[in-house]
Design a protein around this motif. Structure first.
Motif, PDB file in Angstrom:
ATOM      1  N   PRO A 127      53.786  35.960  46.315  1.00  0.00           N
ATOM      2  CA  PRO A 127      54.909  36.013  47.627  1.00  0.00           C
ATOM      3  C   PRO A 127      55.297  34.738  48.423  1.00  0.00           C
ATOM      4  O   PRO A 127      56.439  34.485  48.615  1.00  0.00           O
ATOM      5  CB  PRO A 127      53.965  36.777  48.613  1.00  0.00           C
ATOM      6  CG  PRO A 127      53.128  37.798  47.530  1.00  0.00           C
ATOM      7  CD  PRO A 127      52.622  36.657  46.734  1.00  0.00           C
ATOM      8  N   ALA A 173      57.604  32.888  46.222  1.00  0.00           N
ATOM      9  CA  ALA A 173      59.018  33.411  46.054  1.00  0.00           C
ATOM     10  C   ALA A 173      59.657  33.182  47.379  1.00  0.00           C
ATOM     11  O   ALA A 173      60.936  32.846  47.599  1.00  0.00           O
ATOM     12  CB  ALA A 173      58.762  35.118  46.026  1.00  0.00           C
ATOM     13  N   ARG A 177      61.004  38.209  43.494  1.00  0.00           N
ATOM     14  CA  ARG A 177      59.546  38.391  43.029  1.00  0.00           C
ATOM     15  C   ARG A 177      59.466  38.551  41.501  1.00  0.00           C
ATOM     16  O   ARG A 177      58.331  38.063  41.030  1.00  0.00           O
ATOM     17  CB  ARG A 177      58.843  39.432  43.841  1.00  0.00           C
ATOM     18  CG  ARG A 177      58.736  38.998  45.366  1.00  0.00           C
ATOM     19  CD  ARG A 177      57.487  40.013  45.832  1.00  0.00           C
ATOM     20  NE  ARG A 177      57.517  39.658  47.465  1.00  0.00           N
ATOM     21  CZ  ARG A 177      56.463  40.045  48.267  1.00  0.00           C
ATOM     22  NH1 ARG A 177      55.627  41.007  47.752  1.00  0.00           N
ATOM     23  NH2 ARG A 177      56.626  39.625  49.475  1.00  0.00           N
TER      24      ARG A 177
END
Length: 254
Positions: free
Chosen positions: A27, A30, A37
């Motif tokens: 995460p 991203a 993701r």
């Protein structure tokens, strides 16, 4: 014009994030790169599979740099050491003899010049670091080719290959080249008798690393008006000695 490959650019962008932080989660990556993701997970799977990234022990959703980057960095550092040491020894050698000194490595069937020190004489040969020349036309290249296994040499220079010539003195056939390589192996010296430049002669010797591998060669070049048999012999002894000094700096033990 060639274009960048998006997937490769994204993978490199991920790796470069680790220049600033030691570990990152999917995460985190991203969010920082503003990527979906699913795309990040695919890229991470590839990078982990190729050992460029590794999951942090005890934290399987976080990643850190992997061993492959350490290996690549080690190779890069070795090359830097060679270039730095080559330049220093080239400078010292040129100061000792007053002639142009060059160090090169083999790139396929060509020589890549990685260091040079210019002659102090008014008439001199101007060379360029980063230049590529056909190995069979240079003393440096002949030494490096002489270090190849016979089957590798045959693959580079099959019997039916027509060799590029740079002067009227250049070797033009694989058979003639093999004869010259045999002499180079026997004497440990490679000669360029006006074969890459019709106004320049040179003599070269091999440079070995700590494993004993032939990794480079060093040459001393002289314009034709200053070249004769005495110079050939004297500089042959000198380049052999100085290539040995560079080898010792790379950890080679005789």
């Amino acid at each position: 014009m060639a274009r960048e490959v998006p997937a490769v650019s994204r993978a490199l962008n991920i790796l470069e994030l680790f220049l600033d932080v030691p570990t990152l989660s999917a995460p985190d990556i991203a969010a920082r790169l503003r990527l979906p993701r699913t795309t990040v997970h695919e890229l991470l799977t590839t990078l982990v599979g190729r050992h460029y990234l590794v999951a942090v022990p005890g934290q399987p959703t976080r990643y850190r740099l992997g061993v492959r980057l350490f290996q690549l960095g080690g190779v890069f550092a070795q090359n830097l050491d060679l270039i730095r040491e080559a330049q220093e020894v080239a400078d010292e050698t040129a100061a000792a003899c007053g002639e142009t000194v060059q160090v090169g490595v083999l790139e396929g069937d060509q020589v890549l010049y990685i260091a040079r020190a210019e002659s102090t004489h008014p008439v001199r040969m101007v060379s360029t670091v980063g230049r590529l020349l056909p190995a069979h036309c240079t003393g440096l290249g002949k030494v490096l080719l002489a270090g190849l296994p016979p089957e590798e040499l045959d693959e580079l220079f099959p019997d039916d290959r027509e060799l590029v010539t740079m002067t009227a003195n250049s070797i033009a056939s694989p058979d003639r080249l093999r004869e010259e390589i045999a002499r180079t192996r026997e004497t440990g010296l490679g000669h360029d008798d006006a074969e890459s430049n019709d106004a320049v002669h040179c003599v070269a010797a091999g440079v070995h690393d700590h494993t004993g591998a032939l990794v480079a060669s060093m040459s001393i070049s002289v314009p034709s008006p200053r070249w004769d048999d005495d110079v050939r012999d004297r500089l042959g002894d000198l380049v052999r000695e100085r290539a040995g000094v560079l080898s010792a700096r790379l950890g080679h033990l005789v």
